[in-house]
Write a protein that holds these residues in place. Structure first.
Motif, PDB file in Angstrom:
ATOM      1  N   THR A   1       0.842  -1.196   0.000  1.00 11.03           N
ATOM      2  CA  THR A   1       0.000   0.000   0.000  1.00 11.03           C
ATOM      3  C   THR A   1       0.879   1.249   0.000  1.00 11.03           C
ATOM      4  O   THR A   1       0.964   1.994   0.986  1.00 11.03           O
ATOM      5  CB  THR A   1      -0.944  -0.014   1.211  1.00 11.03           C
ATOM      6  OG1 THR A   1      -1.492  -1.315   1.381  1.00 11.03           O
ATOM      7  CG2 THR A   1      -2.083   0.972   1.029  1.00 11.03           C
ATOM      8  N   VAL A   2       1.552   1.469  -1.128  1.00  7.68           N
ATOM      9  CA  VAL A   2       2.478   2.602  -1.235  1.00  7.68           C
ATOM     10  C   VAL A   2       2.044   3.602  -2.305  1.00  7.68           C
ATOM     11  O   VAL A   2       2.720   4.609  -2.515  1.00  7.68           O
ATOM     12  CB  VAL A   2       3.922   2.114  -1.515  1.00  7.68           C
ATOM     13  CG1 VAL A   2       4.442   1.301  -0.338  1.00  7.68           C
ATOM     14  CG2 VAL A   2       4.001   1.316  -2.799  1.00  7.68           C
TER      15      VAL A   2
ATOM     16  N   ALA B   1      -2.977   1.228  -5.214  1.00 13.53           N
ATOM     17  CA  ALA B   1      -2.800   0.026  -4.389  1.00 13.53           C
ATOM     18  C   ALA B   1      -3.748   0.055  -3.198  1.00 13.53           C
ATOM     19  O   ALA B   1      -4.311  -0.981  -2.807  1.00 13.53           O
ATOM     20  CB  ALA B   1      -1.352  -0.088  -3.923  1.00 13.53           C
ATOM     21  N   LEU B   2      -3.951   1.236  -2.600  1.00  8.26           N
ATOM     22  CA  LEU B   2      -4.911   1.360  -1.509  1.00  8.26           C
ATOM     23  C   LEU B   2      -6.319   1.045  -1.996  1.00  8.26           C
ATOM     24  O   LEU B   2      -7.072   0.310  -1.328  1.00  8.26           O
ATOM     25  CB  LEU B   2      -4.858   2.773  -0.931  1.00  8.26           C
ATOM     26  CG  LEU B   2      -5.921   3.114   0.119  1.00  8.26           C
ATOM     27  CD1 LEU B   2      -5.747   2.258   1.374  1.00  8.26           C
ATOM     28  CD2 LEU B   2      -5.875   4.602   0.465  1.00  8.26           C
ATOM     29  N   GLU B   3      -6.702   1.578  -3.141  1.00  5.63           N
ATOM     30  CA  GLU B   3      -8.038   1.329  -3.678  1.00  5.63           C
ATOM     31  C   GLU B   3      -8.259  -0.160  -3.934  1.00  5.63           C
ATOM     32  O   GLU B   3      -9.345  -0.688  -3.660  1.00  5.63           O
ATOM     33  CB  GLU B   3      -8.233   2.115  -4.975  1.00  5.63           C
ATOM     34  CG  GLU B   3      -8.328   3.619  -4.769  1.00  5.63           C
ATOM     35  CD  GLU B   3      -8.488   4.366  -6.089  1.00  5.63           C
ATOM     36  OE1 GLU B   3      -8.633   3.696  -7.140  1.00  5.63           O
ATOM     37  OE2 GLU B   3      -8.463   5.602  -6.069  1.00  5.63           O
TER      38      GLU B   3
ATOM     39  N   ASN C   1       8.565   6.828  -3.209  1.00  5.73           N
ATOM     40  CA  ASN C   1       7.130   7.184  -3.183  1.00  5.73           C
ATOM     41  C   ASN C   1       6.846   8.459  -2.392  1.00  5.73           C
ATOM     42  O   ASN C   1       5.718   8.678  -1.953  1.00  5.73           O
ATOM     43  CB  ASN C   1       6.274   6.014  -2.677  1.00  5.73           C
ATOM     44  CG  ASN C   1       6.145   5.940  -1.155  1.00  5.73           C
ATOM     45  OD1 ASN C   1       7.088   6.277  -0.422  1.00  5.73           O
ATOM     46  ND2 ASN C   1       4.991   5.502  -0.684  1.00  5.73           N
ATOM     47  N   LEU C   2       7.851   9.312  -2.266  1.00  2.84           N
ATOM     48  CA  LEU C   2       7.678  10.565  -1.521  1.00  2.84           C
ATOM     49  C   LEU C   2       6.492  11.364  -2.062  1.00  2.84           C
ATOM     50  O   LEU C   2       5.706  11.934  -1.295  1.00  2.84           O
ATOM     51  CB  LEU C   2       8.963  11.392  -1.584  1.00  2.84           C
ATOM     52  CG  LEU C   2       8.989  12.690  -0.773  1.00  2.84           C
ATOM     53  CD1 LEU C   2       8.912  12.394   0.722  1.00  2.84           C
ATOM     54  CD2 LEU C   2      10.263  13.481  -1.092  1.00  2.84           C
TER      55      LEU C   2
ATOM     56  N   PHE D   1       8.918  -4.116  -0.313  1.00  2.00           N
ATOM     57  CA  PHE D   1       8.750  -3.018   0.645  1.00  2.00           C
ATOM     58  C   PHE D   1      10.122  -2.668   1.211  1.00  2.00           C
ATOM     59  O   PHE D   1      10.458  -3.019   2.338  1.00  2.00           O
ATOM     60  CB  PHE D   1       7.780  -3.422   1.761  1.00  2.00           C
ATOM     61  CG  PHE D   1       7.194  -2.254   2.514  1.00  2.00           C
ATOM     62  CD1 PHE D   1       5.982  -1.702   2.134  1.00  2.00           C
ATOM     63  CD2 PHE D   1       7.863  -1.697   3.604  1.00  2.00           C
ATOM     64  CE1 PHE D   1       5.431  -0.625   2.838  1.00  2.00           C
ATOM     65  CE2 PHE D   1       7.329  -0.633   4.302  1.00  2.00           C
ATOM     66  CZ  PHE D   1       6.113  -0.091   3.919  1.00  2.00           C
ATOM     67  N   PRO D   2      10.951  -1.942   0.439  1.00  3.67           N
ATOM     68  CA  PRO D   2      12.322  -1.656   0.868  1.00  3.67           C
ATOM     69  C   PRO D   2      12.380  -0.605   1.972  1.00  3.67           C
ATOM     70  O   PRO D   2      11.445   0.187   2.159  1.00  3.67           O
ATOM     71  CB  PRO D   2      12.993  -1.147  -0.415  1.00  3.67           C
ATOM     72  CG  PRO D   2      11.875  -0.620  -1.239  1.00  3.67           C
ATOM     73  CD  PRO D   2      10.678  -1.465  -0.928  1.00  3.67           C
ATOM     74  N   PRO D   3      13.496  -0.563   2.690  1.00  2.00           N
ATOM     75  CA  PRO D   3      13.632   0.365   3.821  1.00  2.00           C
ATOM     76  C   PRO D   3      14.091   1.755   3.397  1.00  2.00           C
ATOM     77  O   PRO D   3      14.628   1.966   2.311  1.00  2.00           O
ATOM     78  CB  PRO D   3      14.703  -0.306   4.683  1.00  2.00           C
ATOM     79  CG  PRO D   3      15.574  -1.012   3.675  1.00  2.00           C
ATOM     80  CD  PRO D   3      14.635  -1.499   2.596  1.00  2.00           C
ATOM     81  N   LEU D   4      13.888   2.696   4.305  1.00  2.00           N
ATOM     82  CA  LEU D   4      14.490   4.019   4.203  1.00  2.00           C
ATOM     83  C   LEU D   4      15.782   4.029   5.001  1.00  2.00           C
ATOM     84  O   LEU D   4      15.891   3.355   6.029  1.00  2.00           O
ATOM     85  CB  LEU D   4      13.564   5.087   4.775  1.00  2.00           C
ATOM     86  CG  LEU D   4      12.166   5.237   4.174  1.00  2.00           C
ATOM     87  CD1 LEU D   4      11.400   6.338   4.916  1.00  2.00           C
ATOM     88  CD2 LEU D   4      12.217   5.530   2.685  1.00  2.00           C
TER      89      LEU D   4
END
Length: 439
Positions: free
Chosen positions: A97-98, A102-104, A128-129, A155-158
């Protein structure tokens, strides 16, 4: 209406009658007022009416990994545990959900299956900023990031500097960042975890990794003035700096989980990968300090971090902690697990409910949830605090029959759960999808 001698109001346990209309609590009167209603629920002498619990940390995994869990099974399990509101994590589903599409998609899948109310977290990942504001405007409750590999490649990290950039952006629209705080450099240099010995796995996820990452989050929060939340605190070493940060006025909250409060590394058998989670269950002395942090308010509330998987991903045949998926399945058991331990410590049920309903509702800005009060949703659970049961993993509602609490004797039984005044029947989904600020 509900009538009983033990109703948990905002003023404490009291003999009350609750009037319910349109899914809301519209009257709270002394017992004997003889409120009239189309249906009357009378509590037994051993039952307490508590507000529906709020679990802000649930991995539903659907769509994409529905064989791990799904909205129907997860929300049935939540309801059976007295939980009437969950917030779904953005990862382990495919797609994550990024983005707004994807949320929809996730909402489309969830809507016809939910037995309790469901809200959603967005994800904060590299790249995805510019998606954050659209997700925020679509009603996500905030954004989750990792500071190390999340366990799934999509889902990679920051890194710490990216975290600061994202916090600056989120501060502009007052959004909450929730952080899985473990430092990847410390874990990369820790001993490897392979084998069936839990001590080796514990050494592979040292407290220092958690402490370093939390320190980084605190400083970036301080510099940006953003709102942050530390997920699933397991290292009690971090409590002094969290306490100090709160004293300094940082807009910060902290959660821990039932497994960190009730289990201990010394008691985990060889190969018992049902106990594997990240960060890990630590020593009994660490557990005691976490309870102190809860009681003094450094830790704000309790969430399940329900993170199930298929049985084969737990590597049950070999019991190799390096191979097994890291996650605890427990959403149905949270109130009983915590209450069993709390009553042994002389802690009142009202305090447990505060940690598992009122406080998370406040931080998540759920204005109609978490309390039995006028104008609030009539989300309620009938809880028999002195009743007891033995956990049978095969009879729990979540999809895969595995939990570290299997065969554990627990106190406190959720006998009935009500969502907006209607009893959950486990046949007809009655949950709604909720948005930030509108629930």
């Amino acid at each position: 209406m509900v009538r009983g001698r033990r109703i948990m109001t905002t003023a404490g346990l009291a003999e009350r009658e609750l009037g319910i209309s349109g899914g809301k609590i519209v009257a709270i009167e002394p017992l004997g007022s003889n409120l009239d209603g189309a249906e009357t629920i009378v509590l037994a002498e051993d039952e307490t009416l508590i507000p529906g619990l709020v679990d802000g940390h649930v991995h539903v995994n659907e769509p994409g990994r529905t064989e791990w869990e799904g909205f129907a099974t997860a929300t049935k399990a939540a309801a059976a545990g007295g939980i009437t509101t969950i917030l779904d994590m953005p990862l382990n589903s495919i797609p994550s959900t990024v983005t707004d599409p994807a949320l929809e998609f996730k909402q489309l899948v969830a809507r016809p299956q939910a037995f309790v109310d469901v809200g959603f977290w967005g994800g904060a990942v590299p790249g995805n900023l510019d998606d954050l504001r659209e997700l925020h405007d679509s009603g996500v409750f905030g954004f989750k990031c990792f500071l190390l590999h999340s366990g799934v490649d999509e889902f990679p990290p920051l890194n710490a500097d990216q975290l600061e950039t994202y916090l600056e952006r989120l501060r502009g629209f007052d959004a909450l960042m929730i952080v899985h705080a473990e430092d990847s450099r410390a874990i990369d240099r820790a001993p490897s975890p392979e084998g069936d010995g839990y001590a080796k796995f514990l050494a592979s996820r040292p407290r220092g990794a958690e402490n370093l990452a939390i320190a980084e989050v605190l400083e970036r929060t301080r510099w940006t003035g953003a709102r942050t939340h530390i997920l699933h605190l397991s290292s009690s070493d971090a409590l002094p700096m969290l306490r100090s940060a709160k004293t300094d006025g940082l807009n910060l909250t902290v959660e821990t989980c039932p497994h960190y409060l009730t289990l201990a590394a010394e008691s985990i058998p060889p190969g018992a990968t049902a106990f594997k989670c990240c960060p890990p269950i630590r020593e009994a002395s660490n557990r005691e300090a976490l309870w102190e942090g809860l009681l003094d308010g450094t830790i704000d509330y309790i969430a399940s971090d329900h993170s199930p998987s298929t049985l084969d991903l737990k590597d049950l045949g070999n019991g190799d902690f390096a191979v097994a998926w890291g996650g605890i399945a427990s959403v149905q058991l949270g109130i009983s697990v915590v209450w069993t331990e709390a009553r042994r410590r002389g802690i009142e049920l009202a305090q447990v409910v505060d940690w598992m309903a009122s406080r998370p509702a406040d931080r998540l800005r759920l204005r109609d949830k978490g309390r039995l009060a006028l104008g609030y949703d009539a989300d309620m659970a009938v809880f028999a605090a002195d009743d007891a049961f033995v956990v049978d993993a095969g009879r729990l509602h979540h999809r895969n029959p595995l939990t570290p609490y299997d065969q554990r004797a627990l106190s406190g039984v959720v006998r009935r759960t009500f969502l907006r005044g209607s009893e959950v029947d486990y046949q007809t989904p009655g949950g709604r999808l909720i948005r930030r600020g509108l629930a």
